[in-house]
Design a protein around this motif. Structure first.
Motif, short mmCIF file in Angstrom:
data_model
loop_
_atom_site.label_atom_id
_atom_site.label_comp_id
_atom_site.label_asym_id
_atom_site.label_seq_id
_atom_site.Cartn_x
_atom_site.Cartn_y
_atom_site.Cartn_z
N UNK A 1 32.09 -29.31 74.47
CA UNK A 1 33.47 -29.82 74.47
C UNK A 1 34.02 -29.85 73.06
N UNK A 2 33.20 -30.24 72.12
CA UNK A 2 33.61 -30.28 70.72
C UNK A 2 33.94 -28.88 70.21
N UNK A 3 33.16 -27.88 70.63
CA UNK A 3 33.42 -26.50 70.21
C UNK A 3 34.76 -26.00 70.77
N UNK A 4 35.08 -26.39 71.99
CA UNK A 4 36.38 -26.01 72.56
C UNK A 4 37.50 -26.58 71.69
N UNK A 5 37.39 -27.86 71.34
CA UNK A 5 38.41 -28.49 70.50
C UNK A 5 38.45 -27.86 69.11
N UNK A 6 37.29 -27.51 68.57
CA UNK A 6 37.24 -26.85 67.25
C UNK A 6 37.98 -25.52 67.28
N UNK A 7 37.83 -24.78 68.35
CA UNK A 7 38.51 -23.48 68.43
C UNK A 7 40.02 -23.65 68.51
N UNK A 8 40.48 -24.65 69.26
CA UNK A 8 41.92 -24.92 69.29
C UNK A 8 42.42 -25.34 67.91
N UNK A 9 41.61 -26.12 67.21
CA UNK A 9 41.99 -26.52 65.86
C UNK A 9 42.11 -25.30 64.95
N UNK A 10 41.19 -24.35 65.08
CA UNK A 10 41.25 -23.12 64.27
C UNK A 10 42.55 -22.35 64.55
N UNK A 11 42.92 -22.26 65.81
CA UNK A 11 44.16 -21.56 66.17
C UNK A 11 45.34 -22.23 65.50
N UNK A 12 45.44 -23.54 65.59
CA UNK A 12 46.58 -24.25 65.01
C UNK A 12 46.56 -24.21 63.50
N UNK A 13 45.39 -24.31 62.89
CA UNK A 13 45.32 -24.20 61.42
C UNK A 13 45.79 -22.83 60.97
N UNK A 14 45.41 -21.78 61.70
CA UNK A 14 45.86 -20.43 61.37
C UNK A 14 47.38 -20.34 61.48
N UNK A 15 47.94 -20.90 62.53
CA UNK A 15 49.40 -20.85 62.72
C UNK A 15 50.13 -21.62 61.63
N UNK A 16 49.63 -22.78 61.27
CA UNK A 16 50.27 -23.57 60.22
C UNK A 16 50.17 -22.84 58.89
N UNK A 17 49.01 -22.24 58.59
CA UNK A 17 48.83 -21.48 57.36
C UNK A 17 49.80 -20.31 57.30
N UNK A 18 49.97 -19.62 58.43
CA UNK A 18 50.89 -18.48 58.47
C UNK A 18 52.35 -18.94 58.28
N UNK A 19 52.72 -20.06 58.89
CA UNK A 19 54.08 -20.58 58.69
C UNK A 19 54.28 -20.95 57.23
N UNK A 20 53.27 -21.54 56.60
CA UNK A 20 53.36 -21.91 55.19
C UNK A 20 53.56 -20.66 54.33
N UNK A 21 52.80 -19.60 54.65
CA UNK A 21 52.95 -18.35 53.91
C UNK A 21 54.36 -17.78 54.07
N UNK A 22 54.86 -17.84 55.28
CA UNK A 22 56.20 -17.31 55.53
C UNK A 22 57.26 -18.10 54.76
N UNK A 23 57.08 -19.40 54.69
CA UNK A 23 58.06 -20.24 54.01
C UNK A 23 57.99 -20.12 52.49
#
Length: 144
Positions: free
Chosen positions: A86-108
């Motif tokens: 269950x923790x690994x499932x949550x970790x993978x979702x966290x990775x997805x969101x961290x990637x998205x936030x990082x990409x938005x930061x790069x774009x900005x």
């Protein structure tokens, strides 16, 4: 980035549904430290033995606990592997969101090109006040 589930969708639903209840989370934390009988667990809660049994059954269906015979008692044990999944499932979702936030930061923070300007050319013509706008001539049908 795609999240590949460590638990299938039904198993994840059961695990996170079971953990949604504070009593069940408390039961899991107790039996991870030390196995306990349902009777011993029931003594700690202001609810009936049957209610605690139902909570344990939900946790068992989710795979978060197991029950095993120990003499005349059935001990409830926490399943660390299922919690890790269950923790690994949550970790993978966290990775997805961290990637998205990082990409938005790069774009900005990317330098923006200057705004496009009109190409040079003749300036628009303006009528001067000395040349009044011509009045429209009445049509013949409009005159009496």
């Amino acid at each position: 980035m795609v999240v590949r589930e460590v638990l299938d969708a039904d198993a994840a639903d059961r695990v996170f549904g079971a953990l949604a209840d504070p009593t069940r989370r408390d039961i899991v934390s107790r039996v991870l430290d030390r196995p306990a009988s349902v009777t011993a667990l029931a003594e700690r809660y202001a609810m009936s033995f049957a209610a605690v049994q139902r909570h344990v059954a939900v946790l068992e269906r989710a795979g978060l606990v197991t029950k095993e015979a120990h003499g005349r008692e059935r001990l409830v044990r926490g399943d660390v592997a299922r919690l890790r999944a269950a923790s690994q499932v949550l970790d993978r979702y966290e990775q997805v969101w961290r990637h998205r936030v990082r990409r938005m930061d790069e774009m900005l923070t990317e330098p923006q090109p200057p705004p496009a300007t009109a190409p040079p050319g003749p300036a628009p013509r303006r009528r001067s006040p000395s040349h009044p706008r011509p009045q429209s001539q009445p049509h013949q049908e409009d005159t009496p």
